[in-house]
Design an enzyme around this catalytic site. Structure first.
Site, short mmCIF file in Angstrom:
data_model
loop_
_atom_site.label_atom_id
_atom_site.label_comp_id
_atom_site.label_asym_id
_atom_site.label_seq_id
_atom_site.Cartn_x
_atom_site.Cartn_y
_atom_site.Cartn_z
N MET A 48 -15.42 31.34 113.27
CA MET A 48 -16.44 30.36 113.62
C MET A 48 -15.84 28.95 113.57
SD MET A 48 -20.05 31.84 112.34
CE MET A 48 -19.99 31.30 110.65
N HIS A 68 -7.83 31.34 107.66
CA HIS A 68 -7.88 31.78 109.06
C HIS A 68 -6.47 31.87 109.65
CE1 HIS A 68 -11.94 29.68 108.80
NE2 HIS A 68 -12.27 30.86 109.25
N LYS A 102 -11.98 38.16 101.98
CA LYS A 102 -12.94 37.34 101.24
C LYS A 102 -14.37 37.75 101.59
CE LYS A 102 -14.97 32.96 100.73
NZ LYS A 102 -15.97 33.02 101.79
N ASP A 103 -14.60 38.06 102.87
CA ASP A 103 -15.90 38.57 103.30
C ASP A 103 -15.84 40.10 103.22
OD1 ASP A 103 -17.28 36.05 104.14
OD2 ASP A 103 -15.51 35.91 105.39
N ASN A 120 -13.50 25.58 112.30
CA ASN A 120 -13.21 24.85 111.05
C ASN A 120 -12.12 25.62 110.29
OD1 ASN A 120 -14.51 24.02 107.88
ND2 ASN A 120 -13.73 22.55 109.34
#
Ligand code: PAF
Length: 280
Positions: free
Chosen positions: A30, A37, A151-152, A32
């Site tokens: 998403m 990432h 993390k997710d 940012n």
């Protein structure tokens, strides 16, 4: 790096790569983008010939009172980071392109059971939004592999299950959580924290580490350990959503000392909701 915002261009590029026999890896985001990432991009790069990254702030996964409008958008810095990490293509669809008939009319994908637990219980509709957009993006990009951050953890488990249930020929790679020096898991939402909250935030991970130590030392009273961790979070200034010692695969609450476990936690600091986890 090719930057594309329409499906025809994306398909033309993918077709060229496929004709040349290239393996394609995909990293949906998403935006940012932070080091977490970029680590996904690096992992993708090491496993395939071409890496496609998407940036799409997915309205379907935000609840009514959540931060869709304020979600951080930093396209210039994102593009610079992706250039640096040699991503091959960036796909930046608009909401109109992904949901041409609007959210209410959109066919959706929902992974039952896994999607109802933990964050699913606290954020109704969130995982429906995640699995729907990821399924759509998978169909648009048709990658050989796709990388997601650990993390997710629940999101990763849901995507893995969706790929199995829908027979999607995509290998899902879970990538280790990137942390700041003080242990805080990197997240775009960390940017919402005040300086004082940022100092408190690493306590979430510290509390998970303490739980891990207690379990390793032979304490198997998981529900009491969860309660204690919730109390510790409250004492540190968080409003805990949950701390759950769960089975790594089903994500249901663990009860057996022998099963592979993960501690999943979510807690609010002010208005910012942080999540973290620790595999045992
Ligand atoms: O993890 C995220 O950033 C999002 O949930 C994802 C997977 C890109 C879907 O919008």
């Amino acid at each position: 790096m090719n930057i594309l915002d329409n499906i025809d261009e994306l398909h033309a590029l993918l077709k060229t790569w496929r004709r040349r026999g290239h393996q394609i890896a995909f990293v949906p985001t998403m935006g940012n983008l932070h080091q977490g990432h970029l680590q996904l991009v690096q992992q993708a790069k090491s496993r395939a010939d071409k890496v496609v990254v998407s940036i799409f702030v997915n309205p379907m996964q935000f609840g009514q009172n959540e931060d869709l409008a304020n979600y951080p958008r930093t396209p210039d810095a994102d593009i610079a980071g992706l250039h640096q990490h040699a991503a091959d293509a960036l796909f930046t669809p608009t909401p109109q392109l992904i949901y041409p008939r609007g959210l209410a009319a959109q066919t959706f994908v929902e992974v039952p059971q896994l999607g109802d637990l933990h964050c699913g219980a606290n954020r109704p509709g969130h995982f429906r939004g995640v699995s729907t957009v990821v399924c759509k993006l998978f169909n648009l990009v048709q990658p050989d592999i796709a990388c997601f951050g650990k993390k997710d953890y629940q999101q990763l488990a849901i995507i893995r299950q969706m790929v199995i249930d829908l027979s999607l020929p995509i290998e899902i790679i879970g990538v280790t959580t990137e942390r700041a020096g003080d242990g805080l898991a990197l997240s775009s939402r960390n940017g919402y924290l005040t300086a004082e909250q940022r100092e408190t935030a690493p306590a979430l991970y510290q509390i998970l580490l303490q739980l891990k130590t207690a379990i390793a030392a032979g304490n198997h009273d998981y529900r009491a350990l969860e309660q204690h961790a919730n109390a510790q979070l409250s004492a540190a200034g968080f409003v805990p959503d949950y701390v759950n010692i769960s089975n790594q695969h089903s994500l249901t609450l663990a009860s057996d000392a022998a099963e592979p476990k993960v501690i999943l936690a979510a807690a609010k600091l002010g208005t910012t909701r942080l999540i973290d986890n620790l595999e045992l």
